[in-house]
Enzyme design. Sequence first.
Site, PDB file in Angstrom:
ATOM      1  N   CYS A 171      45.538  49.955  41.994  1.00  0.00           N
ATOM      2  CA  CYS A 171      44.936  49.891  43.324  1.00  0.00           C
ATOM      3  C   CYS A 171      43.475  50.296  43.280  1.00  0.00           C
ATOM      4  CB  CYS A 171      45.704  50.805  44.284  1.00  0.00           C
ATOM      5  SG  CYS A 171      47.413  50.307  44.565  1.00  0.00           S
ATOM      6  N   GLU A 224      49.929  55.357  50.173  1.00  0.00           N
ATOM      7  CA  GLU A 224      48.797  54.942  49.341  1.00  0.00           C
ATOM      8  C   GLU A 224      49.030  53.487  49.010  1.00  0.00           C
ATOM      9  OE1 GLU A 224      47.004  53.472  46.431  1.00  0.00           O
ATOM     10  OE2 GLU A 224      47.986  54.946  45.142  1.00  0.00           O
TER      11      GLU A 224
END
Length: 460
Positions: A267, A233
């Site tokens: 993020c 990720e």
Amino acid sequence: MSTIRSIDPSTGAEIAVFEEDSEEAVEARLAAAAAAVPQLAELGWDGRARLMRAAADLIESEIDELAGVITAEMGKPIDQSRAEVTKSAYAMRFYADNAEAFLVGRELENPAAVSASAARIRFDPLGVVLAVMPWNYPIWQVVRFAAPALMAGNAGVLKHASNVPQSAVYLGELFTRAGFPEGAFSALLIGSRRVEAVIRDPRVAAVTLTGSEGAGRAIGSAAGDVLKKAVLELGGSDPFIVMPSAQLGDAVAMAVKARTSNNGQACINAKRFIVHEDVYDDFARLFADRMAALVVGNPADPSTQVGPLATESGRKDIEELVEDAREKGASILAGGRRGDSEEGWFYEPTVIADIGPDMRLYQEEAFGPVASLYRVSSLDEALEVANNSPFGLGSAFWSNDESEIARAEREIEAGAVFVNGMTISYPELPFGGIKRSGYGRELSVEGIREFCNLKTVWVA
């Protein structure tokens, strides 16, 4: 051995120092992790669930201390740190309640079709999984891996970000304190240069990383070289699209939260605000005003809305992105400079417009409270701008037009589309990205199955 330092980003002062683990200590933890895997199997679903709930009870009972550690190490406003602990406890209980159902497998309804008397599919743990985790959610990022991994019967070894060693030590002890077998989950205090050797250790079956694109390339390459499963990720440059039919006031309020949550260092923060020309001027004015009005300061003060960036280098990166845009003709509608404090790594909440493709902000992720504004004339153009990014993690789409929403769901290139909201991770929903935002999924049923052997069983 080198040292690992914990530094308060609001002052720049050192608050704790740890010695890196020796090779002997790393070896002992890997051996203990391998030995814990059959013990986890012996516990069974009910035994693991009982211990996972005990771990959730522990972090909730220690929320004041733990939230204080998060805020001190990475600068998150204290109320957000408390929310991170609460969310982590919720995820632990979610997997304690649901892991068995997620991994129960299935019987083939017509085994004769495969010339068998019985045939089934089952999910077995892989073994020891290495987790390389970031500093921005120092508890949640780890728990969202550890809870499903342990409930599936895997052991976990954590290599945490080097600027949150206190969080690493806490997590390395948490599950043992809750009653899990010794070694079922532990932390390695090592630098990034030593991670590849751990990946290559034959006792490590797989690796998961949440981090930068560069880290993803390094971890993915090392895991691929030894043919081990990896879940990555990575970064995001999430679009936040606003169409004329949206409720503008709600969109602006959510845009501020989506850009500045976690001091703009997530993020899945919205980073590119793509606004239809019919509402662009009003949105830009309201958004800039709201961003400029945010309270920036000591993250331990409950009135603070935006704290410091977690590292001095992180602030330098943000400054360079903003200055590059300014020098090439972008308009600074709010912020655009360091905070007033002479101590710590503060940066003002910033809104930038008139961004062109020659500017670094056009393609690079801004990991801090800096929002980029784009004016578009149609849904087609909005989707084109949104997808013109190397990243594809989350996205938000604001509209009350059902046909527009249907197109956004289908055409936005991302791992998630949130309609009239902001991207958030929930244990109930799979989480992850496409393109240079990585591969694989965390959370939900898909996440717990990532580190399982999907095994076919055929009986004559």
